[in-house]
Design an enzyme around this catalytic site. Structure first.
Site, PDB file in Angstrom:
ATOM      1  N   CYS A  14      35.788  67.324  48.107  1.00 11.98           N
ATOM      2  CA  CYS A  14      37.403  67.510  47.398  1.00 11.98           C
ATOM      3  C   CYS A  14      36.812  68.381  45.755  1.00 11.98           C
ATOM      4  CB  CYS A  14      38.189  66.683  47.506  1.00 11.98           C
ATOM      5  SG  CYS A  14      37.909  65.989  49.223  1.00 11.98           S
TER       6      CYS A  14
ATOM      7  N   HIS B  19      45.069  65.064  41.435  1.00 18.26           N
ATOM      8  CA  HIS B  19      44.869  65.156  43.066  1.00 18.26           C
ATOM      9  C   HIS B  19      45.488  63.994  43.559  1.00 18.26           C
ATOM     10  CE1 HIS B  19      41.234  65.447  45.419  1.00 18.26           C
ATOM     11  NE2 HIS B  19      41.217  64.152  45.285  1.00 18.26           N
TER      12      HIS B  19
ATOM     13  N   HIS C 191      46.181  67.447  52.612  1.00 18.31           N
ATOM     14  CA  HIS C 191      44.838  67.269  51.802  1.00 18.31           C
ATOM     15  C   HIS C 191      43.803  68.579  51.864  1.00 18.31           C
ATOM     16  CE1 HIS C 191      40.905  66.218  50.062  1.00 18.31           C
ATOM     17  NE2 HIS C 191      41.369  65.369  49.104  1.00 18.31           N
TER      18      HIS C 191
END
Lengths: 428, 342
Positions: free
Chosen positions: A181, A319, A356
């Site tokens: 990520c 995030h 995400h």
């Protein structure tokens, strides 16, 4: 040393197939999380995701979204016959890259560009093992006689980068970032670094990913990462009711150039990449470091490298996964990095809206950071309704807010503890 | 300038990097076709059984290498500041982990999505994702050893590992960290990777699949270092013919001749292309390490750096040039020179 400037942007998101669709949806404060449609997920523990609105990648559809020309047509047909598009992220990366390339006005002279791209985990095709399974064991000797597509068992991790280099006839080296990520952010900052140190004057960079597939969704469900509620508000970043992430898919790509090069060819910069930093939690495989100290160090490095006082940062694109552990750890990191200035900085996460995007998350979130520069809006935090005292930062609510900021920080923290932060600046 | 102050290599021959150069000079009867580390040997070396359950084979190899390189460099202090850049390969989660899922999801009638969703996921190790994610090849070692500095995992079909070295050197140059680990880890003999290599014609073309991990410890200033990284570059081969690329790459070197030229090609085609360097560079001796050690993909260039380091330390050479080329079309060029006083 020369600073890098973004001159082209392309986005494939759950809102559609270009950057305008993405920016419009963020401006309207919409969310794209819904029932999974690209495969039958009705019996899976996780049944919602933020999907790019295409069920199956077909050649004619893909060709219509790429730059016209026989090159695209023949390449797409070749890749389709090899079953390369079984992995959705390949198509997403190609479309976003072509949009970025076009919007930057790139042509033959720009083909010397390097490619720095974040790509997610290979997609597994478990059904391909069916003809090989013999009394509960895999009999690899059956592979040759089985009727399987060329891309089988799993997609190649670099399938998208290989296709992209061929489609745009890129001449420079290809770098594939595999830092989960954090990779999308690292791919862009690596591009900026290559320009800053004079290794190249132009880089096509960004990320593409899709985990919206049976093993992707299933594996993350097994891990307990997605929200168990299967509702459109599955991901509620910084909300006291948050209970997990929503998986998303898509791509964001950028053309990054030295300011000199952009100026010389009359390309318009939309943002400058000013500073970056990366660290490792070195804590646990299964959880972020709760005190946020390593993430804090990544932010501090990025700000320091940008040569800015921390109070110059006007907005943080967090995030913000909406998981119980990530959000408070990130807020502690923000507190540590900004100290008493923390109350003056607006923070939001777009993961409630687009999910995400894993390896591409840092890239699409950087794209969302262009909204303040282009439309004077700070993106909202979809489904954030009830503030959490453990997430004590200035979280923007569900709708975007109007503000003028000159410097933005974006965070990307990867599974496994990889942290990356980047500072963008307005082009004056 | 970057200096090598420690190294580690995990190869099919074991856990020692010292002696690899000498072995390369006299490979004897070693048969690269049949060798990989035995699983019990690797697991014994790794020790931490709880962590092992989370790790892919590549991550295990890398974790052993990180542990050993930190010992070799005597870096026991302030590990939170150490940077770590690694070339990683394809996902190498154990097939034994996937089999229960397949057995549950595949019946006589074929593959069933419904069965995968319920019985398959029930049979799935909840921690399988940690084996599958490619970046965990880097992360497990970092977590076990506490390296917390700048970092990045580069997928490598040849050049990603050279990028890891370039980025490590850049981090030192910029002062982002004072100590950095760089290398690669991969398993070419994972069944799915092997299947891919077969389909792409590499096995038929002579590529011998093996596994490995190798990591160098670098600092920006070390008068007592083991060696100096004199040069590191990556050259794209998409715009020029190989002969021209090699010519340009060699012209950029800070010397005209080397004691040893080490080649790390993926299969026959790349071997032919890298051999073009022989016509343009004066080298006392050339070794094809892919032939000697087998091909460990993302690990191969880093294993070659360790071999080169051993040649320098054993005084077999004062300069070593390592040329690597994978299937991604880029040429990696790394030059190591001796630190020993003449």
């Amino acid at each position: 040393m020369t600073a890098a400037v973004i001159t082209g942007v392309g986005v494939v998101s759950p809102f559609g197939f270009d950057a305008v669709a993405f920016f419009d949806a963020l401006e309207q404060g919409r969310s794209a999380v819904g029932q999974i449609r690209s495969f039958d997920a009705s019996r899976f523990p996780t049944r919602v995701a933020a999907e790019v609105p295409i069920q199956e990648i077909r050649s004619d559809w893909l060709i219509s979204h790429l730059s016209p020309g026989s090159k695209a047509q023949s390449l797409v047909e070749e890749l389709a016959s090899d079953a390369v598009f079984r992995d959705r992220k390949v198509a997403f990366g190609l479309i976003a890259a072509c949009e970025a390339w076009r919007s930057a006005g790139c042509g033959g002279r720009e083909q010397e560009a390097w490619l720095s791209i974040a790509l997610g985990l290979e997609q597994a095709f478990l059904q391909d093992f069916a003809p090989l399974l013999n009394q509960g064991e895999i009999d690899w000797s059956r592979e040759e006689s089985s009727d399987l597509p060329k891309v089988r068992f799993r997609s190649p991790l670099d399938g998208c980068s290989r296709a992209l280099a061929r489609l745009l006839e890129l001449k420079g080296p290809v770098i594939v970032h595999a830092s989960a990520c954090a990779a999308g952010c690292l791919a862009v900052t690596h591009g900026a670094s290559l320009i800053e140190r004079g290794m190249t004057s132009i880089v096509l960079c960004g990320g593409a990913d899709s985990m919206v597939n049976p093993l992707g969704i299933g594996g993350f469900s097994r891990l307990g990462a997605p929200s168990p509620r299967n509702e459109p508000d599955a991901c509620r970043p910084f909300d006291r009711r948050r209970d997990g992430l929503a998986i998303g898919e898509g791509s964001a790509m950028f053309v990054l150039e030295s300011e000199d090069r952009a100026r010389a060819r009359g390309a318009r910069g939309v943002a400058r990449v000013l500073g970056w930093g990366s660290t490792q939690d070195a804590y646990r495989a299964t959880a972020p470091r709760p005190d946020g100290v390593a993430a804090q160090r990544a932010m501090e490095r990025a700000i320091e490298r940008a040569d800015l006082p921390r109070e110059a940062i006007g907005y943080i694109n967090a995030h913000g996964t909406g998981t119980p552990l990530n959000d408070p750890a990130e807020c502690r990191a923000i507190h540590g990095a900004f100290r008493k200035e923390v109350d003056n900085i607006q923070v939001s996460s777009i993961k409630g809206a687009v999910g995400h995007l894993m390896a591409a998350s840092g890239a699409i979130e950087l794209a969302s950071c262009l909204l303040p520069f282009q439309r004077g809006l700070l993106p909202g935090t979809a489904h954030h309704q009830q503030p959490d005292p453990d997430c004590d930062v200035q979280v923007i609510g569900e709708k975007p807010i109007r503000a003028s900021v000159d410097f933005i920080l974006s965070n990307s923290f990867g599974f496994g503890g990889q942290n990356a932060s980047v500072v963008l600046g307005r082009v004056q | 300038m970057s200096y090598v102050v420690g190294a580690a290599a995990v190869t099919r021959f074991g856990f020692e990097w010292r002696g690899l150069g000498q072995f390369a000079l006299n490979p004897g009867k070693a048969n690269p076709r049949s060798l990989q580390l035995s699983t019990p040997t690797l697991e014994r070396e790794l020790g931490n059984t709880r962590a092992q359950r989370l790790m892919s084979r590549s991550a295990q190899l890398a974790a052993v290498a990180v542990h050993r390189v930190l010992q070799d460099a005597h870096w026991s202090e302030r590990r939170g500041e150490i940077g770590y850049f690694l070339g990683v390969g394809a996902s190498s989660g154990g097939m034994d982990q996937l089999l229960p899922v397949l057995r549950a999801a595949i019946t006589e009638a074929g593959f069933s999505l419904d069965r995968l969703a319920v019985e398959g996921l029930s049979a799935c190790n909840p921690l399988l994702t940690f084996q599958l994610l490619n970046n965990f090849t880097l992360c497990h070692g970092a977590i076990l050893e506490g390296t917390g500095g700048p970092n990045g995992a580069f997928f490598s079909r040849g050049s990603g590992t050279v990028f890891a070295l370039l980025e490590g050197m850049q981090a030192l140059r910029e002062g982002t960290c004072e100590r950095v680990l760089v290398g690669g880890a991969d398993c070419a003999n994972h069944p799915v990777t092997l299947s891919e290599l077969k389909r792409e014609g590499f096995i038929e073309g002579g590529l011998v699949a093996t596994e490995g991990a190798a990591i160098l410890a670098l600092t920006a200033g070390a008068s007592e270092g083991l060696a100096r990284v004199e040069h590191c570059a990556l050259h794209s081969t998409r715009s020029q013919p190989w002969i021209k690329v090699i010519e340009n790459a060699l012209a950029a070197l800070p010397f005209d001749s080397v004691d040893f030229l080490l080649l790390v090609p993926w299969g026959k085609a790349r071997r032919r292309e890298l051999s073009l360097a022989l016509e343009q560079l004066s080298a006392q001796r050339t070794l094809d390490l892919s032939e000697i050690f087998g091909e460990s993909l993302a690990a191969a260039p880093a294993v070659a750096w360790a071999v080169g380091l051993d040649l320098l330390l054993s005084k077999s050479a004062r300069s070593v040039l390592i040329l690597s080329a994978g299937i991604d079309g880029d040429l990696g060029v790394v030059a190591l020179t001796s630190q020993a006083k003449s």
